[in-house]
Design a protein around this motif. Structure first.
Motif: not given
Length: 415
Positions: A281-293, A295-297, A330-340
């Motif tokens: 609800m903070d207007n963002t989405c985060k990606l996390w590395e499972t092994s380390s916990g 936040c990668v993006a 978004f791209s899950a590898s580069t974190y680039e915004h692709l489409l709205t």
């Protein structure tokens, strides 16, 4: 170890190996998430033979044949246009959720009328009504890929396990002290996880009906639960702004993912379990590395709360849905915004990919669902006809059938 047979998995692409070890039949999967029509089958077979001890040169030709079949499946053009087939007056009171079984031959609906109903997709016939909850049936699920059991959770603080064929109630899981608002089966269909407004998640044994573990660590309501594809980890998202990673065998807390500034609305693993996506609800989405916990993006761009987020089956893309009336990719590898994805006139509460990762489906409180092209962001189709907000939508396994659930007390089937 003795190899018994191969099975194809189209979505996401892979080969399932059945083998015998110690007198027991076991399975393992070879994930081919990056397979394309341009992939050289001979080179891929050589890689598989080198990395997988069960597959020797003796099996090379058969594996190559399977790879070519997967490529042929990927090459099929997806120009499917969905037509409205039927409306089901499913319940006396508004629906809360809809879900397909693995094949898409059946789906289930939950409702404020305290029941869950099982439907035949092709005919629209109600096959079963599951009743004995004392309050709203809020979360529902088939034990896919098996599809022989159904779990329902309720505001009456219980979760129930049912036979999908007869409607018999196998177990009533009791122990939560507040409403149960989310649930999930593990991939092996041996456990059910439940999340509750009492700030805990619980694991339940399907065979015995006994509580296996109470997962305590959040200090506010648990709103979402998700197993990884192996079944050895569970993630929970909470109103306390955090995501927790749990070790399933021990019930212990592995990592607490901190960084969001508001409630978590959804969490999900990608297919290979290396990443976790969280919507907030903070207007963002985060990606996390499972092994380390770690936040990668942090994926930004929405102007209002995120109500949903998901990976596609291959883990290449992340889609988000927001109260700002848009979805983003978004791209899950580069974190680039692709489409709205713009077109809805009110908040989008649900987003999902088709199994082929070529289309995105969104459900909105503007009373429509929309189908989008993943490459261009073009709205291909508006699914209209509901008279109140649509809160749930889903594809079947082949991606050629859609169900939409609405607060107008109905669900609609689209072929």
């Amino acid at each position: 170890m003795k190899l018994k047979r191969f099975c194809l998995r189209y979505y996401p692409p892979g080969i399932i190996i059945e083998y015998e070890r110690g007198g027991q039949l076991r399975t393992k999967s070879i994930d081919l998430l990056n397979l394309s029509t341009e992939t050289n089958p001979d080179e891929l077979v050589a890689e598989i033979v080198q990395s997988e001890p069960l597959i020797t040169e003796h099996w090379a030709d058969q594996v190559k044949e399977l790879i070519i079949r997967l490529q042929q499946k990927k090459s099929q053009q997806d120009h499917h246009k969905f037509c409205f087939v039927k409306v089901l007056g499913a319940h006396l009171l508004p629906l809360t959720n809809v879900a397909f079984n693995k094949s898409g031959s059946k789906f289930i609906t939950g409702s404020y009328d305290r029941t869950c109903r099982v439907w035949d997709t092709a005919s629209g016939t109600c096959l079963l009504t599951l009743q004995s909850h004392q309050s709203v049936v809020y979360a529902i699920a088939f034990n896919n890929p098996f599809g022989d059991k159904i779990a329902t959770s309720s505001f009456d603080k219980t979760c129930k396990l049912w036979c999908a064929e007869t409607g018999k109630c196998f177990h009533t899981f009791r122990g939560h002290t507040a409403e149960i608002v989310c649930l999930a089966f593990n991939p092996q269909s041996t456990l059910v996880a439940t999340g509750s407004m009492d700030t805990t998640a619980k694991l339940w044994d399907i065979e015995t009906g006994e509580e296996v573990a109470t997962l305590s660590g959040h200090n506010a309501e648990v709103l979402c639960v998700c197993f990884n594809t192996v079944g050895n980890q569970l993630i929970t998202g909470s109103f306390d702004h955090t995501v927790a990673i749990w070790d399933v065998p021990s019930g212990s807390l592995v990592h607490t993912l901190q960084g969001h500034l508001a409630e978590i609305s959804n969490v999900q693993f990608n297919w290979d379990c290396s990443l976790i996506v969280s919507a907030s609800m903070d207007n963002t989405c985060k990606l996390w590395e499972t092994s380390s916990g770690k936040c990668v993006a942090t994926l930004e761009g929405h102007k209002e709360e995120l109500l949903d987020a998901c990976f596609d089956l291959t883990g290449q893309f992340v889609a988000t849905a927001s109260a700002d009336c848009t979805a983003q990719v978004f791209s899950a590898s580069t974190y680039e915004h692709l489409l709205t994805l713009k077109g809805h006139e009110s908040e989008i509460s649900k987003v999902c990919f088709n199994p082929q990762s070529t289309r995105i489906l969104t459900a909105s409180s503007d009373r429509t669902a929309r189908l989008w092209d993943i490459k261009t962001g073009e709205c291909l189709q508006v699914l209209s006809g509901h008279t109140d907000e649509i809160f749930s939508c889903a594809f079947n396994y082949e991606g050629d059938t859609i169900i939409t659930g609405s607060k107008d007390n109905t669900c609609r089937i689209w072929y």
